[in-house]
Design a protein around this motif. Structure first.
Motif, PDB file in Angstrom:
ATOM      1  N   GLY A 112       7.121  61.279  62.623  1.00 27.79           N
ATOM      2  CA  GLY A 112       7.371  62.345  61.662  1.00 27.79           C
ATOM      3  C   GLY A 112       8.133  61.907  60.444  1.00 27.79           C
ATOM      4  N   ASP A 113       8.777  60.729  60.498  1.00 29.59           N
ATOM      5  CA  ASP A 113       9.483  60.222  59.319  1.00 29.59           C
ATOM      6  C   ASP A 113       8.500  60.000  58.175  1.00 29.59           C
ATOM      7  OD1 ASP A 113      11.889  60.188  60.657  1.00 29.59           O
ATOM      8  OD2 ASP A 113      12.017  58.009  60.841  1.00 29.59           O
ATOM      9  N   LEU A 114       8.955  60.295  56.963  1.00 27.62           N
ATOM     10  CA  LEU A 114       8.195  60.004  55.752  1.00 27.62           C
ATOM     11  C   LEU A 114       9.054  59.098  54.891  1.00 27.62           C
ATOM     12  CD1 LEU A 114       5.639  60.495  54.113  1.00 27.62           C
ATOM     13  CD2 LEU A 114       6.673  62.584  53.201  1.00 27.62           C
ATOM     14  N   LEU A 115       8.553  57.902  54.593  1.00 22.88           N
ATOM     15  CA  LEU A 115       9.303  56.887  53.861  1.00 22.88           C
ATOM     16  C   LEU A 115       8.712  56.686  52.478  1.00 22.88           C
ATOM     17  CD1 LEU A 115      11.348  56.078  56.009  1.00 22.88           C
ATOM     18  CD2 LEU A 115       9.089  56.038  57.079  1.00 22.88           C
TER      19      LEU A 115
ATOM     20  N   GLU B 212      16.491  63.466  42.857  1.00 22.81           N
ATOM     21  CA  GLU B 212      16.205  63.387  44.287  1.00 22.81           C
ATOM     22  C   GLU B 212      15.734  64.720  44.857  1.00 22.81           C
ATOM     23  OE1 GLU B 212      19.428  61.554  46.374  1.00 22.81           O
ATOM     24  OE2 GLU B 212      19.061  59.595  45.467  1.00 22.81           O
ATOM     25  N   GLU B 213      16.236  65.820  44.327  1.00 24.38           N
ATOM     26  CA  GLU B 213      15.791  67.124  44.816  1.00 24.38           C
ATOM     27  C   GLU B 213      14.324  67.342  44.481  1.00 24.38           C
ATOM     28  OE1 GLU B 213      15.781  70.535  46.900  1.00 24.38           O
ATOM     29  OE2 GLU B 213      17.382  69.026  46.834  1.00 24.38           O
ATOM     30  N   GLY B 214      13.907  66.920  43.284  1.00 22.13           N
ATOM     31  CA  GLY B 214      12.504  67.049  42.905  1.00 22.13           C
ATOM     32  C   GLY B 214      11.599  66.186  43.760  1.00 22.13           C
ATOM     33  N   ILE B 215      12.054  64.974  44.088  1.00 19.14           N
ATOM     34  CA  ILE B 215      11.272  64.102  44.969  1.00 19.14           C
ATOM     35  C   ILE B 215      11.160  64.718  46.352  1.00 19.14           C
ATOM     36  CG2 ILE B 215      11.183  61.840  46.065  1.00 19.14           C
ATOM     37  CD1 ILE B 215      12.663  60.708  43.621  1.00 19.14           C
ATOM     38  N   LYS B 216      12.295  65.200  46.869  1.00 17.14           N
ATOM     39  CA  LYS B 216      12.309  65.794  48.205  1.00 17.14           C
ATOM     40  C   LYS B 216      11.366  66.996  48.285  1.00 17.14           C
ATOM     41  CE  LYS B 216      15.407  68.147  51.463  1.00 17.14           C
ATOM     42  NZ  LYS B 216      16.804  68.605  51.713  1.00 17.14           N
ATOM     43  N   GLN B 217      11.425  67.877  47.306  1.00 18.17           N
ATOM     44  CA  GLN B 217      10.575  69.062  47.332  1.00 18.17           C
ATOM     45  C   GLN B 217       9.099  68.692  47.300  1.00 18.17           C
ATOM     46  OE1 GLN B 217      11.800  71.674  44.176  1.00 18.17           O
ATOM     47  NE2 GLN B 217      13.754  72.195  45.143  1.00 18.17           N
ATOM     48  N   THR B 218       8.771  67.673  46.510  1.00 21.55           N
ATOM     49  CA  THR B 218       7.378  67.224  46.449  1.00 21.55           C
ATOM     50  C   THR B 218       6.909  66.699  47.800  1.00 21.55           C
ATOM     51  OG1 THR B 218       7.604  66.661  44.102  1.00 21.55           O
ATOM     52  CG2 THR B 218       5.775  65.644  45.304  1.00 21.55           C
TER      53      THR B 218
ATOM     54  N   LEU C 128      12.665  60.620  54.411  1.00 21.51           N
ATOM     55  CA  LEU C 128      12.709  62.054  54.663  1.00 21.51           C
ATOM     56  C   LEU C 128      12.506  62.248  56.157  1.00 21.51           C
ATOM     57  CD1 LEU C 128      12.795  65.021  53.667  1.00 21.51           C
ATOM     58  CD2 LEU C 128      10.296  64.885  53.424  1.00 21.51           C
ATOM     59  N   ARG C 129      13.543  62.735  56.829  1.00 26.22           N
ATOM     60  CA  ARG C 129      13.487  63.005  58.266  1.00 26.22           C
ATOM     61  C   ARG C 129      13.825  64.469  58.463  1.00 26.22           C
ATOM     62  NH1 ARG C 129      16.495  58.950  62.176  1.00 26.22           N
ATOM     63  NH2 ARG C 129      14.523  57.816  61.841  1.00 26.22           N
TER      64      ARG C 129
ATOM     65  N   GLN D 123       8.162  67.411  50.755  1.00 23.98           N
ATOM     66  CA  GLN D 123       8.096  68.494  51.732  1.00 23.98           C
ATOM     67  C   GLN D 123       6.868  69.371  51.515  1.00 23.98           C
ATOM     68  OE1 GLN D 123      12.063  70.186  51.152  1.00 23.98           O
ATOM     69  NE2 GLN D 123      12.674  69.420  53.171  1.00 23.98           N
ATOM     70  N   THR D 124       6.479  69.537  50.262  1.00 18.85           N
ATOM     71  CA  THR D 124       5.343  70.410  49.941  1.00 18.85           C
ATOM     72  C   THR D 124       4.006  69.721  50.170  1.00 18.85           C
ATOM     73  OG1 THR D 124       6.681  71.541  48.267  1.00 18.85           O
ATOM     74  CG2 THR D 124       4.292  71.830  48.145  1.00 18.85           C
ATOM     75  N   LEU D 125       3.921  68.452  49.777  1.00 20.05           N
ATOM     76  CA  LEU D 125       2.634  67.761  49.778  1.00 20.05           C
ATOM     77  C   LEU D 125       2.568  66.604  50.766  1.00 20.05           C
ATOM     78  CD1 LEU D 125       2.074  67.578  45.900  1.00 20.05           C
ATOM     79  CD2 LEU D 125       1.124  69.244  47.507  1.00 20.05           C
ATOM     80  N   GLY D 126       3.608  66.445  51.590  1.00 21.53           N
ATOM     81  CA  GLY D 126       3.668  65.295  52.481  1.00 21.53           C
ATOM     82  C   GLY D 126       2.552  65.208  53.491  1.00 21.53           C
ATOM     83  N   GLY D 127       1.825  66.294  53.703  1.00 27.97           N
ATOM     84  CA  GLY D 127       0.676  66.250  54.598  1.00 27.97           C
ATOM     85  C   GLY D 127      -0.504  65.502  54.018  1.00 27.97           C
TER      86      GLY D 127
END
Length: 273
Positions: free
Chosen positions: A197-200, A213-219, A137-138, A221-225
């Motif tokens: 900033g990349d998240l792998l 993949e959309e569900g993974i991406k949203q998760t 995720l970039r 983006q929402t909780l990546g912090g």
């Protein structure tokens, strides 16, 4: 600056809802810059033996190699060097698992998928065998950087089935390559540049088959912090959608530049340490 200051890692593994045991294995060490995920297969407990051996052997090999590599950096930053070392390490693990199976009848035919990420010099070398995956995720772009070694992927590539139909196809988990099944294995390796900033994400098919993949991406983006929370949430989503297989994830966030000093800068750094 230590590599562990530039990388943050979190790993989570769960048996899922239908399996009596967990045959996945994970290893993540920010100081080494290594993340390993293996999804075992085989009768009795052979799958967990194969995946556990893969993680242990590869982690031990890199723990010996990385300090030496850092001392002899001139070849270490070369992508060809990275690719070759990844192939050598995975091939050695493959042979060890294969020979272990030959010496124990109940382990014959055991194997494991593998996805391994080696973060080094503002790059990541990725080795994979089977259908465990590596995503990036970039900013807003979520991209799959591996290609499954599976019968289903071959059918997609040949046009026999569409990617949409593939989500509901039978035999989705039949892999065409696995570690430890034969004395030799074809290891696919790629080297990618890495940015702050990349998240792998490394994951087993227990996640990718249960969450789109959309569900993974949203998760992410929402909780990546909060990597621990994001990893747990991905596993919970897979279980909420059926949890038909073991589920494993490793998340890595790149916090900053981790280029290795060269020439006079390396010698100065060695004096200052």
């Amino acid at each position: 600056m230590k590599l562990s200051d530039m990388l943050e890692m979190a790993a989570y593994t769960d048996p899922g809802l239908l399996r009596s045991r967990n045959e996945d294995a994970v290893f993540a060490d920010a100081a080494l810059g290594i993340a390993i995920l293996a999804d075992g297969m085989g009768g009795y407990n052979a799958g967990e033996v194969a995946s556990g051996m893969a993680c242990t052997l590869l982690a031990t090999g890199f723990a010996r190699f990385v300090p030496t590599c850092n001392e002899h950096i001139d070849g270490g930053g070369d992508p060809a060097f990275v690719r070759q070392h990844l192939v050598d390490e995975v091939m050695a693990a493959n042979r060890a698992i294969f020979h272990a199976a030959q010496g124990e009848s109940r382990y014959v035919g055991m194997g494991t998928t593998l996805v391994l990420a080696w973060f080094y010099d503002n790059r990541v070398g990725v080795a994979h065998v089977g259908d465990s995956r590596f995503y990036r995720l970039r900013r807003n772009d979520f991209e799959l950087l591996t290609r499954d070694h599976s019968l289903l992927q071959e059918q997609i590539d040949s046009g026999m089935i569409s990617p949409e139909e593939a989500r509901f196809a039978e035999h989705r988990n039949l892999v065409t390559r696995a570690l430890g099944v034969y004395p030799e294995v074809d290891v696919e390796v790629h080297v990618h540049d890495v940015q702050a900033g990349d998240l792998l994400l490394l994951c087993s098919d227990g996640l990718s088959e249960m969450v789109d993949e959309e569900g993974i991406k949203q998760t992410l983006q929402t909780l990546g912090g909060n990597l621990e929370l994001a990893a747990e949430q991905l596993v919970h989503l897979a279980n909420d959608n059926g949890g038909r297989d073991n589920i494993s994830v490793i998340l890595i966030r790149v916090l900053g530049d981790y280029a290795v000093a060269r020439g006079w800068a390396r010698r100065l750094w060695a004096v200052m340490k």
